[in-house]
Write a protein that holds these residues in place. Structure first.
Motif, mmCIF file in Angstrom:
data_model
loop_
_atom_site.group_PDB
_atom_site.id
_atom_site.type_symbol
_atom_site.label_atom_id
_atom_site.label_comp_id
_atom_site.label_asym_id
_atom_site.label_seq_id
_atom_site.Cartn_x
_atom_site.Cartn_y
_atom_site.Cartn_z
ATOM 1 N N TYR A 260 44.840 49.024 36.274
ATOM 2 C CA TYR A 260 44.362 48.063 37.404
ATOM 3 C C TYR A 260 44.052 48.697 38.696
ATOM 4 O O TYR A 260 43.115 48.281 39.344
ATOM 5 C CB TYR A 260 45.710 47.114 37.586
ATOM 6 C CG TYR A 260 46.351 46.463 36.453
ATOM 7 C CD1 TYR A 260 45.346 45.918 35.435
ATOM 8 C CD2 TYR A 260 47.742 46.031 36.446
ATOM 9 C CE1 TYR A 260 45.949 45.272 34.432
ATOM 10 C CE2 TYR A 260 48.144 45.556 35.284
ATOM 11 C CZ TYR A 260 47.056 45.028 34.321
ATOM 12 O OH TYR A 260 47.766 44.145 33.413
ATOM 13 N N ASP B 107 37.188 43.701 45.365
ATOM 14 C CA ASP B 107 37.633 42.128 45.257
ATOM 15 C C ASP B 107 36.477 41.153 44.495
ATOM 16 O O ASP B 107 36.641 39.840 44.428
ATOM 17 C CB ASP B 107 37.861 41.458 46.865
ATOM 18 C CG ASP B 107 39.109 42.073 47.371
ATOM 19 O OD1 ASP B 107 39.598 42.719 46.947
ATOM 20 O OD2 ASP B 107 39.006 41.634 48.790
ATOM 21 N N TYR C 202 48.180 40.680 44.273
ATOM 22 C CA TYR C 202 47.099 41.633 44.906
ATOM 23 C C TYR C 202 48.081 42.908 45.476
ATOM 24 O O TYR C 202 49.384 42.790 45.635
ATOM 25 C CB TYR C 202 46.662 41.006 46.174
ATOM 26 C CG TYR C 202 45.242 41.630 46.895
ATOM 27 C CD1 TYR C 202 43.952 41.134 46.044
ATOM 28 C CD2 TYR C 202 45.150 42.169 47.887
ATOM 29 C CE1 TYR C 202 42.963 41.649 46.438
ATOM 30 C CE2 TYR C 202 44.132 42.862 48.520
ATOM 31 C CZ TYR C 202 42.929 42.481 47.610
ATOM 32 O OH TYR C 202 41.834 42.802 47.981
ATOM 33 N N ARG D 180 40.477 48.081 40.412
ATOM 34 C CA ARG D 180 40.446 47.444 41.778
ATOM 35 C C ARG D 180 39.672 48.684 42.662
ATOM 36 O O ARG D 180 38.793 48.263 43.500
ATOM 37 C CB ARG D 180 41.703 47.478 42.314
ATOM 38 C CG ARG D 180 42.451 46.163 42.094
ATOM 39 C CD ARG D 180 43.521 45.592 43.155
ATOM 40 N NE ARG D 180 43.935 44.366 42.752
ATOM 41 C CZ ARG D 180 45.241 44.198 42.200
ATOM 42 N NH1 ARG D 180 45.929 44.992 41.833
ATOM 43 N NH2 ARG D 180 45.715 42.807 42.227
ATOM 44 N N ILE E 215 46.323 41.807 38.001
ATOM 45 C CA ILE E 215 45.564 41.549 38.825
ATOM 46 C C ILE E 215 45.019 39.953 38.381
ATOM 47 O O ILE E 215 44.771 39.805 37.029
ATOM 48 C CB ILE E 215 44.068 42.142 38.730
ATOM 49 C CG1 ILE E 215 44.147 43.767 38.945
ATOM 50 C CG2 ILE E 215 42.855 41.503 39.196
ATOM 51 C CD1 ILE E 215 43.166 44.528 38.749
ATOM 52 N N ARG F 141 42.726 36.584 47.052
ATOM 53 C CA ARG F 141 41.790 37.334 47.758
ATOM 54 C C ARG F 141 41.067 36.931 48.817
ATOM 55 O O ARG F 141 40.697 37.592 49.695
ATOM 56 C CB ARG F 141 40.741 37.837 46.593
ATOM 57 C CG ARG F 141 41.035 38.409 45.481
ATOM 58 C CD ARG F 141 39.813 38.782 44.506
ATOM 59 N NE ARG F 141 39.688 37.258 43.982
ATOM 60 C CZ ARG F 141 38.322 37.169 43.383
ATOM 61 N NH1 ARG F 141 37.441 38.069 43.144
ATOM 62 N NH2 ARG F 141 38.132 35.916 42.950
#
Length: 433
Positions: free
Chosen positions: A365, A374, A174, A369, A169, A310
């Motif tokens: 991760y 985001d 992404y 997420r 990240i 993002r």
């Protein structure tokens, strides 16, 4: 390539956790109970390979590469237009057909076996890709459709779509991004020279043993001239570029094309002469082809100087309206506003005598997420420690939060951080310090 033919680059192992991506060392989850998944009116039975989550599945219908005035769509259109103008058939119509709505749900065989990726290749590991179950997955590259389209009778085509990989990240990575792949196949009729030769020699460095030198040189020149022309069409004729020899499982010889960007060389695509075994499997016994692949996000970030990946998923009009009218040459993205970061550390003991080499950072991760969405800008390993008496291992990750459209309060961040910690405890039986 870029990301497609450059598939092996996702296998690079964390410097601080050298064993996290090794096959068989994935983080042990506390509960093995998983729900079956229904997508497009089809049920996928969950098993020990299932590792998708609701956050990842929510991206399947966005199709931002087809969204009008979106920077990824603009870059896609530039590439399609370039090939449409460069290659035309005898009737004056574009030679390359375009496929930009192919389903991202594919079989493991399509994603790996059809591209000659070995069964023991690390890219097949659950720590790298998103699996619905042991037979089906979310495609890790658009190259996955290559064999299917060739077998259907196509010789010149572009493939565009969203791809999914478990990754770190930060501002340039992404779990969902977009690729464009291309294939062009020549036969003896189109090249007007011999393509295949019978030889018992070992495969030379500059070509496959089955190909004539003249055919390889002819296709290599066409490939490189085409891709240099594409780069100049996108970035302007003053851009510096260079070719770098590379290795990919499904092409030989292979190259990467780099541009000089912000005082450094940036790889933007990968390409090569297609493996003859792939063409033979698809019904071509006397042909030679080239293929290339690139990441749309990487091109758009360089072209428009977009600082954070993002942003491509933002619905904010302040971002999207900047691209109305296809962004004239030389115009770059202007930040809507700069909002401050908030950072919190997360320290925890691994269960029992579990060592750092057995903890898969990509599992963490995914949880971060899934919970933080985001709002999470970066995650990186801050420290690791093994207690000299108990032998237990402690890890400390720093999570940096920043909203793209407003200022976060510390109270909001603390709430998200707490929920992340709770989820990690539940899933991996860790102990928060």
């Amino acid at each position: 390539m870029s990301a497609v033919l450059n598939f092996h680059k996702i296998l690079q192992i964390s410097k601080l956790l050298p064993g996290v991506l090794s096959r068989g060392l994935s983080t042990k989850v506390a509960s093995d109970k998983k729900a079956d998944i229904e997508l497009n009116h089809r049920l996928y039975r969950a098993d020990e390979w299932t590792n998708v989550n609701p956050k990842i599945l929510s991206f399947l219908e966005r199709k931002i590469h087809l969204q009008e005035h979106h920077p990824l769509s603009i870059v896609r259109e530039k590439i399609v237009k370039y090939f449409g103008e460069k290659y035309r058939n005898s009737r004056g119509n574009p030679l390359f057909s375009v496929y930009d709505s192919l389903s991202p749900i594919v079989s493991v065989r399509e994603n790996f076996d059809s591209l000659l990726i070995p069964e023991d290749h690390p890219s097949r590991d659950k720590s790298q890709s998103y699996y619905l179950n042991k037979e089906f997955m979310l495609r890790a590259h658009t190259t996955v459709h290559q064999a299917e389209l060739i077998t259907s009778g196509l010789d010149n085509f572009l493939m565009v779509g969203d791809v999914y990989r478990r990754d770190e990240i930060n501002s340039t990575h992404y779990p969902v991004f977009h690729q464009l792949d291309a294939v062009r196949i020549h036969t003896t009729k189109s090249l007007e020279i011999p393509i295949i030769e019978v030889s018992g020699r070992e495969e030379p460095k500059n070509r496959q043993a089955c190909h004539t030198l003249e055919a390889v040189e002819r296709v290599e020149k066409e490939l490189k001239d085409t891709l240099v022309g594409l780069v100049l069409a996108i970035f302007g004729d003053k851009i510096e570029y260079r070719w770098v020899d590379q290795y990919f499982p499904f092409t030989h010889p292979s190259w990467e094309l780099e541009i000089f960007y912000r005082d450094d060389w940036l790889e933007i695509l990968g390409c090569g002469i297609m493996r003859n075994a792939i063409l033979q499997r698809c019904g071509h016994t006397n042909a030679i082809g080239y293929a290339f692949g690139l990441g749309l996000e990487r091109l758009a970030m360089a072209l428009y100087q977009i600082p954070d990946i993002r942003l491509f998923w933002s619905r904010d009009s302040g971002f999207l309206n900047q691209f109305t009218g296809n962004m004239p040459p030389g115009k770059v993205y202007k930040a809507v506003s700069v909002f401050p970061q908030c950072s919190n550390d997360l320290s925890f003991w691994l269960p029992g005598q579990t060592g750092a080499e057995s903890f898969d950072a990509n599992d963490l991760y995914d949880v971060v997420r899934s919970v933080g969405g985001d709002v999470v800008e970066q995650v990186h390993l801050q420290d690791q420690f093994k207690h000299p008496k108990t032998g237990r291992t402690s890890l400390c990750f720093r999570i940096i939060y920043r909203h793209m459209e407003r200022t976060l309060t510390q109270a909001e961040v603390n709430g998200i951080h707490r929920r992340i910690a709770e989820n990690l405890v539940e899933k991996f039986n860790i102990e928060i310090r």
